[in-house]
Design a protein around this motif. Structure first.
Motif, PDB file in Angstrom:
ATOM      1  N   ALA A 275       0.829  -1.205   0.000  1.00  0.00           N
ATOM      2  CA  ALA A 275       0.000   0.000   0.000  1.00  0.00           C
ATOM      3  C   ALA A 275       0.867   1.261   0.000  1.00  0.00           C
ATOM      4  CB  ALA A 275      -0.926  -0.012   1.213  1.00  0.00           C
ATOM      5  N   CYS A 278       2.672   1.505  -3.547  1.00  0.00           N
ATOM      6  CA  CYS A 278       1.743   1.875  -4.612  1.00  0.00           C
ATOM      7  C   CYS A 278       1.332   3.346  -4.496  1.00  0.00           C
ATOM      8  CB  CYS A 278       0.514   0.979  -4.575  1.00  0.00           C
ATOM      9  SG  CYS A 278       0.824  -0.723  -5.104  1.00  0.00           S
ATOM     10  N   ARG A 291      -2.753   1.002  -9.035  1.00  0.00           N
ATOM     11  CA  ARG A 291      -4.005   1.375  -8.383  1.00  0.00           C
ATOM     12  C   ARG A 291      -4.778   0.125  -7.971  1.00  0.00           C
ATOM     13  NH1 ARG A 291      -5.829   6.069  -7.768  1.00  0.00           N
ATOM     14  NH2 ARG A 291      -4.469   6.943  -9.379  1.00  0.00           N
ATOM     15  N   ARG A 292      -4.791  -0.877  -8.854  1.00  0.00           N
ATOM     16  CA  ARG A 292      -5.464  -2.136  -8.511  1.00  0.00           C
ATOM     17  C   ARG A 292      -4.754  -2.833  -7.353  1.00  0.00           C
ATOM     18  NH1 ARG A 292      -5.751  -2.381 -14.227  1.00  0.00           N
ATOM     19  NH2 ARG A 292      -3.897  -3.711 -14.319  1.00  0.00           N
ATOM     20  N   LEU A 294      -3.045  -1.397  -5.034  1.00  0.00           N
ATOM     21  CA  LEU A 294      -3.311  -0.609  -3.822  1.00  0.00           C
ATOM     22  C   LEU A 294      -4.666  -0.975  -3.232  1.00  0.00           C
ATOM     23  CD1 LEU A 294      -2.664   1.662  -1.829  1.00  0.00           C
ATOM     24  CD2 LEU A 294      -3.564   3.287  -3.520  1.00  0.00           C
ATOM     25  N   ARG A 295      -5.689  -1.087  -4.092  1.00  0.00           N
ATOM     26  CA  ARG A 295      -7.022  -1.462  -3.595  1.00  0.00           C
ATOM     27  C   ARG A 295      -6.994  -2.843  -2.953  1.00  0.00           C
ATOM     28  NH1 ARG A 295      -9.080   1.003  -8.488  1.00  0.00           N
ATOM     29  NH2 ARG A 295      -9.131  -1.058  -9.474  1.00  0.00           N
ATOM     30  N   ALA A 296      -6.301  -3.794  -3.615  1.00  0.00           N
ATOM     31  CA  ALA A 296      -6.223  -5.156  -3.082  1.00  0.00           C
ATOM     32  C   ALA A 296      -5.510  -5.178  -1.737  1.00  0.00           C
ATOM     33  CB  ALA A 296      -5.502  -6.054  -4.090  1.00  0.00           C
ATOM     34  N   ARG A 298      -5.277  -2.715   0.453  1.00  0.00           N
ATOM     35  CA  ARG A 298      -6.111  -2.087   1.487  1.00  0.00           C
ATOM     36  C   ARG A 298      -7.229  -3.022   1.921  1.00  0.00           C
ATOM     37  NH1 ARG A 298      -6.397   4.082  -1.066  1.00  0.00           N
ATOM     38  NH2 ARG A 298      -4.461   4.835  -0.060  1.00  0.00           N
ATOM     39  N   LEU A 299      -7.796  -3.793   0.991  1.00  0.00           N
ATOM     40  CA  LEU A 299      -8.811  -4.761   1.369  1.00  0.00           C
ATOM     41  C   LEU A 299      -8.240  -5.832   2.287  1.00  0.00           C
ATOM     42  CD1 LEU A 299     -10.731  -5.271  -2.002  1.00  0.00           C
ATOM     43  CD2 LEU A 299     -11.643  -4.277   0.099  1.00  0.00           C
ATOM     44  N   GLN A 300      -6.994  -6.253   1.977  1.00  0.00           N
ATOM     45  CA  GLN A 300      -6.338  -7.269   2.806  1.00  0.00           C
ATOM     46  C   GLN A 300      -6.035  -6.736   4.194  1.00  0.00           C
ATOM     47  OE1 GLN A 300      -2.956  -8.981   0.855  1.00  0.00           O
ATOM     48  NE2 GLN A 300      -2.491 -10.405   2.526  1.00  0.00           N
TER      49      GLN A 300
END
Length: 301
Positions: A275, A278, A291-292, A294-296, A298-300
């Motif tokens: 995170a 990214c 960006r993808r 980073l989203r993954a 943050r979800l983790q």
């Protein structure tokens, strides 16, 4: 050169064109069925290069050996060895060619002889440098050998495993002993490359560790704009570790290096660091892949 467009030439026509060019500038030789050599006479520094002929042939803009324009523009002579496939230059015709050049004193006419190659070419540069004692060697991600008894852990290059790596010009680490200086570049985080590099030893050897750069270092350096300075420094014998790592500083801004580092963090499953990294990349440029990721991450988290 020929009026036939490069893209319309067959390989036989290409070879005939190289023969005519070699006759004008030096010489061209077909070394058996699998290899060729082009010599272009210029100055008192000779650069001996090794590459794959299919790569040469696919470069429709010139189809010359690696670095032809770069080498000749600096007033250096060039001996470009080309292979028709993944041969690792393990061919009696190539061995005989270098034996003959050595015995005829071909290399003695030059003030400075430098052998250059990457990967398969790096292996060949190290091995065949023994034909010119006192030469400098530039090896980028080289293999020490593909002999299964020595490097059974090497899982790449299956097509070349059947060839013999014993006898003349066989085990590259033993064959650099007579070189004046050997510069070996590799990524210590690429485990197979690091294992090959560990087999090379000697007081004339300097190892440059290129972390997170992968196997294809030369193409990354080309993107960074530092390949020519690295080669020039090695040819001049003036390259130091400080100089090299200073040239590597801008790697952080190269997309390929950034992706390599991101993959390392993903392999280690470090969502916090992913995170942060990214976010730092996205602050500099638009990068959907990051960006993808980073989203993954943050979800983790």
């Amino acid at each position: 050169m020929s009026d036939v467009a490069w893209e319309d030439q067959t390989k036989a026509q290409w070879q005939a064109e190289m023969a005519r060019f070699g006759e004008e500038r030096g010489f061209f030789e077909a070394l058996g069925d699998e290899h060729s050599a082009l010599y272009v006479k210029n100055g008192k520094t000779l650069i001996v290069t090794f590459e794959n002929l299919d790569h040469v042939y696919s470069r429709a803009e010139d189809r010359m050996p690696w670095g032809y324009d770069f080498v000749t523009s600096r007033g250096w002579s060039m001996l470009g060895l080309m292979a028709h496939g993944w041969t690792w230059y393990r061919d009696e015709a190539v061995f005989d060619f270098f034996d003959r050049l050595r015995d005829e004193g071909f290399f003695a006419q030059f003030d400075n002889v430098v052998f250059y190659g990457a990967s398969m070419g790096g292996y060949a540069a190290a091995a065949f440098s023994s034909a010119a004692p006192g030469a400098n060697v530039i090896c980028i991600s080289p293999q020490a050998t593909l002999d299964r008894d020595i490097a059974g852990w090497e899982t790449r290059y299956h097509k070349a495993w059947r060839r013999s790596y014993s006898g003349r010009y066989g085990y590259a680490p033993d064959l650099i002993e007579g070189a004046q200086k050997v510069s070996l570049f590799y990524d210590p985080r690429s485990h197979l490359d690091a294992m090959h590099a560990a087999l090379f030893r000697g007081g004339n050897l300097t190892k440059y560790r290129c972390r997170f750069m992968g196997h294809r270092l030369a193409s990354l350096w080309q993107q960074m704009g530092v390949l020519k300075p690295v080669v020039e420094g090695c040819v001049a014998g003036s390259m130091t570790e400080y100089d090299f790592y200073r040239l590597m500083r801008n790697r952080r801004e190269i997309a390929r290096f950034q992706k390599q580092l991101l993959k390392t963090l993903e392999d280690k499953n470090r969502p916090g660091l992913i995170a942060q990294y990214c976010a730092a990349v996205l602050a500099r440029r638009r990068a959907p892949h990051f960006r993808r990721a980073l989203r993954a991450a943050r979800l983790q988290l």
